[in-house]
Write an enzyme that holds these catalytic residues in place. Structure first.
Site, mmCIF file in Angstrom:
data_model
loop_
_atom_site.group_PDB
_atom_site.id
_atom_site.type_symbol
_atom_site.label_atom_id
_atom_site.label_comp_id
_atom_site.label_asym_id
_atom_site.label_seq_id
_atom_site.Cartn_x
_atom_site.Cartn_y
_atom_site.Cartn_z
ATOM 1 N N ASN A 106 0.860 -1.189 0.000
ATOM 2 C CA ASN A 106 0.000 0.000 0.000
ATOM 3 C C ASN A 106 0.897 1.241 0.000
ATOM 4 O O ASN A 106 1.692 1.435 0.930
ATOM 5 C CB ASN A 106 -0.897 -0.021 1.236
ATOM 6 C CG ASN A 106 -1.930 1.087 1.223
ATOM 7 O OD1 ASN A 106 -1.636 2.222 0.858
ATOM 8 N ND2 ASN A 106 -3.145 0.781 1.663
ATOM 9 N N HIS B 276 -5.621 3.463 -1.636
ATOM 10 C CA HIS B 276 -6.915 3.688 -1.009
ATOM 11 C C HIS B 276 -7.257 5.167 -1.155
ATOM 12 O O HIS B 276 -7.031 5.959 -0.237
ATOM 13 C CB HIS B 276 -6.852 3.293 0.468
ATOM 14 C CG HIS B 276 -8.178 3.277 1.152
ATOM 15 N ND1 HIS B 276 -8.474 2.426 2.184
ATOM 16 C CD2 HIS B 276 -9.298 4.026 0.973
ATOM 17 C CE1 HIS B 276 -9.711 2.648 2.608
ATOM 18 N NE2 HIS B 276 -10.233 3.614 1.889
ATOM 19 N N GLU C 239 -8.722 0.100 -2.855
ATOM 20 C CA GLU C 239 -9.610 0.013 -1.712
ATOM 21 C C GLU C 239 -10.458 1.269 -1.608
ATOM 22 O O GLU C 239 -10.035 2.354 -2.024
ATOM 23 C CB GLU C 239 -8.793 -0.118 -0.415
ATOM 24 C CG GLU C 239 -7.861 -1.296 -0.366
ATOM 25 C CD GLU C 239 -7.037 -1.332 0.913
ATOM 26 O OE1 GLU C 239 -6.504 -2.408 1.234
ATOM 27 O OE2 GLU C 239 -6.931 -0.272 1.587
ATOM 28 N N THR D 282 -8.028 6.209 9.468
ATOM 29 C CA THR D 282 -7.701 4.964 8.773
ATOM 30 C C THR D 282 -8.868 4.003 8.967
ATOM 31 O O THR D 282 -9.735 4.229 9.814
ATOM 32 C CB THR D 282 -6.391 4.343 9.321
ATOM 33 O OG1 THR D 282 -6.036 3.206 8.531
ATOM 34 C CG2 THR D 282 -6.536 3.947 10.777
ATOM 35 N N HIS E 273 -3.991 -4.577 7.795
ATOM 36 C CA HIS E 273 -4.081 -3.504 8.778
ATOM 37 C C HIS E 273 -3.166 -3.818 9.967
ATOM 38 O O HIS E 273 -3.399 -4.767 10.713
ATOM 39 C CB HIS E 273 -5.504 -3.255 9.285
ATOM 40 C CG HIS E 273 -5.668 -1.848 9.798
ATOM 41 N ND1 HIS E 273 -6.007 -0.791 8.993
ATOM 42 C CD2 HIS E 273 -5.490 -1.326 11.033
ATOM 43 C CE1 HIS E 273 -6.071 0.314 9.695
ATOM 44 N NE2 HIS E 273 -5.741 0.020 10.955
ATOM 45 N N ASP E 274 -2.131 -3.019 10.110
ATOM 46 C CA ASP E 274 -1.178 -3.099 11.221
ATOM 47 C C ASP E 274 -0.359 -4.382 11.240
ATOM 48 O O ASP E 274 0.256 -4.721 12.263
ATOM 49 C CB ASP E 274 -1.890 -2.915 12.566
ATOM 50 C CG ASP E 274 -2.395 -1.496 12.771
ATOM 51 O OD1 ASP E 274 -1.880 -0.586 12.088
ATOM 52 O OD2 ASP E 274 -3.300 -1.300 13.590
ATOM 53 N N GLY F 107 1.023 -1.331 4.291
ATOM 54 C CA GLY F 107 1.524 -0.022 3.898
ATOM 55 C C GLY F 107 2.286 0.686 4.991
ATOM 56 O O GLY F 107 3.506 0.855 4.918
ATOM 57 N N HIS F 108 1.595 1.108 6.046
ATOM 58 C CA HIS F 108 2.189 1.980 7.057
ATOM 59 C C HIS F 108 3.475 1.404 7.646
ATOM 60 O O HIS F 108 4.527 2.062 7.633
ATOM 61 C CB HIS F 108 1.176 2.258 8.167
ATOM 62 C CG HIS F 108 1.663 3.201 9.211
ATOM 63 N ND1 HIS F 108 1.670 4.567 9.034
ATOM 64 C CD2 HIS F 108 2.185 2.982 10.441
ATOM 65 C CE1 HIS F 108 2.166 5.144 10.103
ATOM 66 N NE2 HIS F 108 2.489 4.206 10.979
#
Length: 243
Positions: free
Chosen positions: A7, A43, A70, A100, A190-191, A213-214
């Site tokens: 991402n 996203h 997304e 988010t 996610h995470d 991503g993050h």
């Protein structure tokens, strides 16, 4: 093989904080693929605070792996998807002002709406995935809708991981087993990070894709993008002492 989709929203966030075109979102996507990423995820949100509509159009001819878009299926988002026709669209119920994504769809309450959206995208040859919590009722609802895949929201898993790994992963294993029985592909995101990803993968080795991503971009600040992507890909392998 579980695919790694990178991402690149955070790259756009960094660019937007200064204006101009540095770092260049398209070049980063090209590099991610060159370094081994199996796909690119974006996203776009209505306020364009990171990925912009123009970015999506610029990326479309440059993503030669898999392009995953997304978003909340607003009329504007649906129009964008119909023009781009990515490999996959992931439907996420995030509010326009959400920092988010923080929860999955209620696939029972929104069954009719999601069925219409999924049917429209599938008629265009676009694989569909619905973002859900590891809730068995919601997964059954997703199956009734006719989606191709679900994406398990792994925020709660990551939050609990350091306290109790087994307890953290247990509902996701149960959810993924049900999804598999129902014929649904299973994505996750996610995470997820270098600390918790392999444990998740080992317990659900039939994952189709993880979207990260993050954490990946944060790690790349220290390790470099190429080494980071390779490290995440290595997390999607069984330990040597296991089959």
């Amino acid at each position: 093989m579980t695919k790694l989709s990178v991402n690149i929203n955070k790259i756009a966030t960094l660019r937007n904080s200064r204006g101009g075109d540095l770092p260049n979102v398209v070049q980063v996507a090209i590099d991610c693929q060159r370094f081994g990423a199996d796909g690119i995820t974006v996203h776009p949100r209505p306020d364009e605070r990171h990925i912009k509509r123009k970015d999506v159009f610029d990326l479309q001819p440059k993503v030669y792996t898999e392009f995953n878009i997304e978003g909340n299926p607003s009329p504007e988002f649906i129009s964008l998807i119909k023009k781009i026709r990515p490999t996959q669209v992931t439907l996420v119920p995030d509010a326009h002002d959400a920092i988010t994504s923080n929860t999955g769809w209620d696939t029972v309450t929104h069954k009719d709406f999601l069925t219409d959206v999924v049917n429209e995208f599938q008629s265009l040859g676009i694989r569909t995935s619905i973002f859900v919590n590891p809730d068995l009722e919601m997964i059954e609802g997703a199956s009734a809708i006719g989606t191709d895949r679900i994406e398990l929201y792994t925020g709660p898993y990551a939050e609990m991981f350091e306290k109790d790994k087994e307890k953290a992963v247990a509902p996701y294993v149960e959810a993924a087993i049900l999804a598999k029985k129902l014929g649904l592909g299973v994505n996750a995101g996610h995470d997820l990070n270098l600390n918790n990803l392999n444990y998740f993968y080992v317990h659900i080795p039939w994952l189709s894709e993880v979207s990260i991503g993050h954490a990946l971009i944060c790690d790349a600040l220290y390790m470099g993008l190429e080494k980071t992507i390779k490290a995440y890909k290595n997390c999607l392998k069984m330990p040597e002492n296991q089959d």
